[in-house]
Scaffold this active site. Structure first.
Site, PDB file in Angstrom:
ATOM      1  N   MET A  35       3.569   7.657  -0.027  1.00  0.00           N
ATOM      2  CA  MET A  35       2.515   6.924   0.666  1.00  0.00           C
ATOM      3  C   MET A  35       1.221   7.745   0.719  1.00  0.00           C
ATOM      4  SD  MET A  35       4.662   5.229   3.832  1.00  0.00           S
ATOM      5  CE  MET A  35       3.268   4.262   4.414  1.00  0.00           C
ATOM      6  N   HIS A  36       0.113   7.038   0.953  1.00  0.00           N
ATOM      7  CA  HIS A  36      -1.210   7.614   1.270  1.00  0.00           C
ATOM      8  C   HIS A  36      -1.945   8.234   0.074  1.00  0.00           C
ATOM      9  CE1 HIS A  36       0.579   7.190   5.202  1.00  0.00           C
ATOM     10  NE2 HIS A  36       1.284   8.299   5.110  1.00  0.00           N
TER      11      HIS A  36
ATOM     12  N   ASP B 128       7.536   4.678   0.291  1.00  0.00           N
ATOM     13  CA  ASP B 128       8.868   5.272   0.188  1.00  0.00           C
ATOM     14  C   ASP B 128       9.670   5.202   1.477  1.00  0.00           C
ATOM     15  OD1 ASP B 128       7.266   7.153   1.475  1.00  0.00           O
ATOM     16  OD2 ASP B 128       7.679   8.777   0.060  1.00  0.00           O
TER      17      ASP B 128
END
Length: 496
Positions: free
Chosen positions: A81-82, A237
């Protein structure tokens, strides 16, 4: 027989599994790639490395048996993520992706917090790992490169784009960008306008199980596919891992110890407000959410310790020996702040500590202290959940922390909750495979899919006496951060 493929675009490798319609994992494959660290706090990857790794993994999965190539119906992704991926006007990746564990954006986070009530809009506070601070850093430090940006994506969305040509992002990943209006489930025009960002650079928001295109026919031939599978949006995830672990109702939680450590709890109320103390994201299940705390260096702390101080010893042997060490590691405590911390401290400057070192300590006591310290750090996140009315009935443990019987019992004893394991250690890849199966309408609900795809292993029940001892030690552990914060700030200038 029909099949789906689940792929996880991880931090250190891309992993994939081949699953049939009965939920049986037939084979798995993975391909590692590099993390580019140009200096302390900077962590990047080349998105093309993810794509090349996918091609190798997919080829291996497809070649498992003769009938596979003509019977794969769907594919979906989980992903870190991110992490910020940028595309130019021709759809090519611009430079490297800036990863979730990159901590260069402290000033940008301070600016966001000062200028806009981002928690009210997104339910999350500005921390270094999120996507918006990375964008602001690029605007400030690499504006010529930033001007070329026509689309921003996250890692799994980049893979979807490479497979289908479509630019989308599911809600679980969108809610981790710090640009997402949580209540209205759309990109926040207030945030975009405030930071002079064009809505046009943002991908279309979709649900995790939405069909987002067929795999490119030329790529299918390259990989040896005789059919053209459907591609589904996928999930971040942690959301995918929660789906793959059966986190479907209140009282369920996932404890995942990989490079980072995550404890997340199922939530069903869009209006929950943790005031930024915990992350709050969309689940891959529609109209469901999860609260989450993160320890940045969880499994990384243990691998760092082993690689530097016990290189010749296997992880199995290293972990087996900690059962010989009493609770509390003979008066030794460890804080896993090797790269700063996310929850509950949100501090990029803090660094780890061994407290109470004495001549009686040895490799075994240090190892147990590391394991206990990682678990204490995750308990700090659970405490916030508990204080806000979340009472966990069971925790499903996955990742490296689920591979050691000794560590699993420590998790149960510190957290005071039954710990369950999975028979299959597939993690986010299983969630991705389930997303594909749900998108194909093989099952009516995630719960029904879970009955076929998820099998649980052993359970670990907390010892009341051990839990009591750990609660006393935990009170001491919680004092370490406040008592070392100023020291670490002073040491900052001596770091390379």
């Amino acid at each position: 027989m029909k099949y789906v493929i689940g792929i996880d675009v991880g931090t250190s490798s891309l992993s994939g599994i081949l699953v049939n319609e009965r939920g049986e994992v037939l084979t798995s494959a993975s391909e590692s790639y590099r993390i580019i660290t140009i200096k302390s706090g900077y962590n990047e990857q080349d998105p093309v490395d993810w794509y090349n790794a996918f091609c190798k993994v997919a080829k291996e999965l497809i070649s498992y048996a003769p009938d596979i190539s003509r019977n794969i119906e769907g594919i979906s992704f989980a992903g870190q993520m991110h992490s910020l991926v940028r595309l130019d006007d021709e759809g090519n990746a611009i430079g490297n992706a800036i990863l979730w564990n990159d901590t260069r954006t402290k000033q940008e986070c301070e600016r966001i917090t000062k200028e806009i009530d981002v928690i009210k809009i997104t339910k999350n506070k500005a921390v270094e790992g999120f996507t918006l601070p990375k964008i602001l850093w690029l605007q400030e430090h690499d504006f010529e490169s930033w001007k070329k940006t026509k689309t921003i994506l996250l890692p799994k969305d980049y893979m979807v784009y490479r497979l289908t040509g479509n630019k989308v992002m599911d809600k679980s990943d969108a809610s981790g960008t710090l640009i997402y209006d949580f209540k209205h489930e759309c990109w926040s025009e207030e945030i975009l306008n405030h930071f002079d960002l064009d809505l046009g650079i943002m991908p279309k928001i979709v649900n995790s199980t939405d069909f987002v295109g067929h795999m490119d026919a030329l790529l299918c031939r390259k990989l040896g596919l005789l059919t053209i599978p459907k591609v589904f949006a996928g999930a971040g995830d942690n959301s995918a891992a929660a789906l793959g672990a059966g986190i479907f109702k209140k009282g369920d939680a996932l404890l995942s110890i990989g490079t980072s450590g995550v404890i997340l709890a199922f939530e069903d109320d869009i209006d929950v407000d943790y005031k930024g103390e915990l992350h709050y994201f969309h689940h891959s299940i529609e109209r469901s959410y999860y609260s989450m705390g993160v320890t940045l260096s969880a499994g990384h702390s243990l691998s760092w310790f082993k690689n530097n101080f016990a290189k010749s010893i296997s992880f199995t042997d290293l972990m087996n020996e900690i059962s010989e060490v009493p609770i509390g590691s003979s008066g030794l405590l460890f804080t896993p702040y090797l790269n700063g911390e996310r929850t509950p401290h949100t501090d990029a400057t803090i660094r780890g500590s061994f407290i109470g070192v004495s001549a009686e300590h040895n490799l075994k006591t240090f190892t147990r202290a590391v394991v206990e310290g990682i678990t204490f750090s995750l308990k700090e996140s659970y405490d916030i959940m508990f204080e806000n009315g979340i009472e966990l009935e069971r925790i499903v443990s996955t990742g490296g922390g689920a591979r050691s019987v000794e560590w699993l019992q420590i998790q149960a004893d510190i957290l005071g909750v039954e710990i369950k394991t999975l028979q299959s250690a597939e993690g986010p890849t299983m969630g991705a495979a389930m997303i594909a199966a749900l998108g194909l309408r093989w099952f009516e609900s995630a719960k029904e899919c879970g009955k076929s795809f998820i099998s649980y292993g052993e359970s670990y029940v907390p010892s009341p006496s051990n839990h009591k001892k750990y609660n006393e030690l935990y009170k001491i552990y919680k004092q370490i951060y406040s008592n070392t914060k100023d020291i670490n700030m002073q040491l900052k200038e001596y770091r390379k």
